[in-house]
Write a protein that holds these residues in place. Sequence first.
Motif, PDB file in Angstrom:
ATOM      1  N   ALA A 286      42.260 -15.610  73.921  1.00 21.25           N
ATOM      2  CA  ALA A 286      41.496 -14.519  74.523  1.00 21.25           C
ATOM      3  C   ALA A 286      42.398 -13.314  74.809  1.00 21.25           C
ATOM      4  N   LYS A 287      43.610 -13.581  75.268  1.00 22.87           N
ATOM      5  CA  LYS A 287      44.540 -12.491  75.547  1.00 22.87           C
ATOM      6  C   LYS A 287      44.904 -11.747  74.267  1.00 22.87           C
ATOM      7  N   LYS A 288      45.095 -12.500  73.188  1.00 19.85           N
ATOM      8  CA  LYS A 288      45.392 -11.864  71.893  1.00 19.85           C
ATOM      9  C   LYS A 288      44.236 -10.978  71.446  1.00 19.85           C
ATOM     10  N   TYR A 289      43.016 -11.489  71.596  1.00 21.32           N
ATOM     11  CA  TYR A 289      41.833 -10.703  71.228  1.00 21.32           C
ATOM     12  C   TYR A 289      41.733  -9.439  72.085  1.00 21.32           C
ATOM     13  N   GLU A 290      42.000  -9.588  73.369  1.00 22.52           N
ATOM     14  CA  GLU A 290      41.901  -8.440  74.269  1.00 22.52           C
ATOM     15  C   GLU A 290      42.842  -7.326  73.830  1.00 22.52           C
ATOM     16  N   VAL A 291      44.054  -7.691  73.475  1.00 21.40           N
ATOM     17  CA  VAL A 291      45.036  -6.700  73.008  1.00 21.40           C
ATOM     18  C   VAL A 291      44.602  -6.108  71.676  1.00 21.40           C
ATOM     19  N   PHE A 292      44.132  -6.961  70.755  1.00 25.94           N
ATOM     20  CA  PHE A 292      43.750  -6.495  69.423  1.00 25.94           C
ATOM     21  C   PHE A 292      42.603  -5.492  69.487  1.00 25.94           C
ATOM     22  N   PHE A 293      41.592  -5.774  70.306  1.00 25.70           N
ATOM     23  CA  PHE A 293      40.398  -4.925  70.330  1.00 25.70           C
ATOM     24  C   PHE A 293      40.528  -3.722  71.260  1.00 25.70           C
ATOM     25  N   LYS A 294      41.684  -3.533  71.860  1.00 23.40           N
ATOM     26  CA  LYS A 294      41.861  -2.470  72.841  1.00 23.40           C
ATOM     27  C   LYS A 294      41.520  -1.095  72.285  1.00 23.40           C
ATOM     28  N   ASP A 295      41.906  -0.827  71.068  1.00 24.10           N
ATOM     29  CA  ASP A 295      41.672   0.502  70.487  1.00 24.10           C
ATOM     30  C   ASP A 295      40.659   0.457  69.341  1.00 24.10           C
ATOM     31  N   LYS A 296      39.830  -0.579  69.341  1.00 25.42           N
ATOM     32  CA  LYS A 296      38.818  -0.729  68.286  1.00 25.42           C
ATOM     33  C   LYS A 296      37.453  -0.263  68.788  1.00 25.42           C
ATOM     34  N   ALA A 297      36.495  -0.225  67.867  1.00 27.33           N
ATOM     35  CA  ALA A 297      35.135   0.210  68.220  1.00 27.33           C
ATOM     36  C   ALA A 297      34.326  -0.952  68.792  1.00 27.33           C
ATOM     37  N   ALA A 298      34.968  -1.693  69.664  1.00 31.66           N
ATOM     38  CA  ALA A 298      34.327  -2.831  70.310  1.00 31.66           C
ATOM     39  C   ALA A 298      35.115  -3.168  71.569  1.00 31.66           C
ATOM     40  N   ARG A 299      34.413  -3.700  72.568  1.00 31.89           N
ATOM     41  CA  ARG A 299      35.062  -4.127  73.821  1.00 31.89           C
ATOM     42  C   ARG A 299      35.098  -5.646  73.867  1.00 31.89           C
ATOM     43  N   PHE A 300      36.283  -6.195  74.083  1.00 32.32           N
ATOM     44  CA  PHE A 300      36.389  -7.639  74.226  1.00 32.32           C
ATOM     45  C   PHE A 300      35.948  -8.024  75.636  1.00 32.32           C
ATOM     46  N   VAL A 301      35.098  -9.035  75.743  1.00 32.63           N
ATOM     47  CA  VAL A 301      34.557  -9.451  77.033  1.00 32.63           C
ATOM     48  C   VAL A 301      35.604 -10.265  77.787  1.00 32.63           C
ATOM     49  N   THR A 302      36.001  -9.779  78.957  1.00 29.20           N
ATOM     50  CA  THR A 302      37.014 -10.443  79.770  1.00 29.20           C
ATOM     51  C   THR A 302      36.411 -10.885  81.104  1.00 29.20           C
ATOM     52  N   GLU A 303      37.135 -11.739  81.801  1.00 28.88           N
ATOM     53  CA  GLU A 303      36.652 -12.271  83.070  1.00 28.88           C
ATOM     54  C   GLU A 303      36.611 -11.171  84.129  1.00 28.88           C
ATOM     55  N   PRO A 304      35.550 -11.137  84.937  1.00 29.55           N
ATOM     56  CA  PRO A 304      35.469 -10.152  86.025  1.00 29.55           C
ATOM     57  C   PRO A 304      36.479 -10.458  87.127  1.00 29.55           C
ATOM     58  N   LYS A 305      36.628  -9.532  88.043  1.00 33.13           N
ATOM     59  CA  LYS A 305      37.530  -9.699  89.180  1.00 33.13           C
ATOM     60  C   LYS A 305      37.125 -10.924  90.012  1.00 33.13           C
ATOM     61  N   ASN A 306      38.113 -11.637  90.510  1.00 27.04           N
ATOM     62  CA  ASN A 306      37.923 -12.825  91.363  1.00 27.04           C
ATOM     63  C   ASN A 306      37.293 -13.998  90.621  1.00 27.04           C
ATOM     64  N   THR A 307      37.420 -14.009  89.311  1.00 27.98           N
ATOM     65  CA  THR A 307      36.913 -15.143  88.533  1.00 27.98           C
ATOM     66  C   THR A 307      37.984 -15.636  87.564  1.00 27.98           C
ATOM     67  N   VAL A 308      37.806 -16.872  87.133  1.00 27.67           N
ATOM     68  CA  VAL A 308      38.596 -17.431  86.041  1.00 27.67           C
ATOM     69  C   VAL A 308      37.587 -17.955  85.018  1.00 27.67           C
ATOM     70  N   ALA A 309      37.630 -17.405  83.820  1.00 28.05           N
ATOM     71  CA  ALA A 309      36.709 -17.821  82.764  1.00 28.05           C
ATOM     72  C   ALA A 309      37.377 -18.858  81.871  1.00 28.05           C
TER      73      ALA A 309
END
Length: 378
Positions: A286-309
């Motif tokens: 998930a962390k790799k995806y988050e970094v990869f999609f940072k500047d792409k035309a899509a938002r990677f879905v990450t865990e909200p504050k105070n949560t662990v997904a």
Amino acid sequence: MKETIDFIRAHYQSEGFIPLHEPFFSGNEKEYLSECIDTTFVSSVGKFVDKFEQDIAKYTGAKFAIATVNGTAALHIALQLAGVKKNHEVITQSLTFIATCNAVSYIGAHPIFIDVDRETMGLSPEKLEHFLSTGTHMENGHCINNATKRIIKVVVPMHTFGIPINLDELKTVCQKYNLQIVEDAAESLGSYQNNVHTGTKGLLGTLSFNGNKTITTGGGGMILTNDEKLAKQAKHLTTTAKIPHRWDFEHDRVGYNYRMPNINAALGCAQLEKLPEILKEKRGLAKKYEVFFKDKAARFVTEPKNTVANYWLNAIVLDDAPNKDMFLTTTNDAGVMTRPIWKLMSSLPMFKDAQKGNLENSIWLEERVINIPSSVKR
């Protein structure tokens, strides 16, 4: 899109077909399954059923866990235990897997569809509050729907793809209207909100161990509760409501043959031993995806504050809805499995006449959310 395909192939180090989510077997699965066969305890009685229930209860922090044949069966029983009866109403989200609504329908109850939050893709406390404050009234301790005059009994939030919702806020809303919460935590084993495991904050919660889940029993589910009386009723109902006796067959109500077989529980026990390793690997991806999609035309879905997904199924939200079909076609044609989020339940023929609120967020997400490969790398 080619860049995305190349990134996924590089991660899995494969030029072949890449599935969306396949089971990961690397522990004692064969040993425990062989023990079931050798002892002939392969059905709904055996030590692995008891052990799996105890291990899941300990892992989630629930006081009691009752194993079932699948997650839908778990939810079906949980709704009954929460007091849902024929012609009652159950509030849930339109953006969910069909099993959520099927379980409501088995009882003869009626779903009411409320919108989700964009961040969590789960039931919106704010939208729920608006519906209840403007469309219901209290009568003899019951929440009554002004439009249908029926009793609203339960709220069923779903932790979409293992992303925990804001259950604390939702619970505050439900308490004002005397509504019980039954959590559909089917996808969220290993997910937490404010350090509390999903499925344990409501009256009851349910898990799924289908073949595509974070850990699997082949097919299976679990009812979670902190209420001892409800736990005993759950076990009784899922065991055909049979009164224990050395030889007599006496049943005191209509029950269900919903108990998990020992052979499935054996698989679950072995899988649970590897859950920390599985979750660590999934979080890394998930962390790799988050970094990869940072500047792409899509938002990677990450865990909200105070949560662990648990990052069961990784998801992206496309910037432009018209690109969804092109993305799905291109990736699947290339042998990289991707899937859209579910169609809204309120758009399906059996639920099209159900009452619903403003589903603007659900519609927006349905048009843009895509799941991408999420398996643990072998």
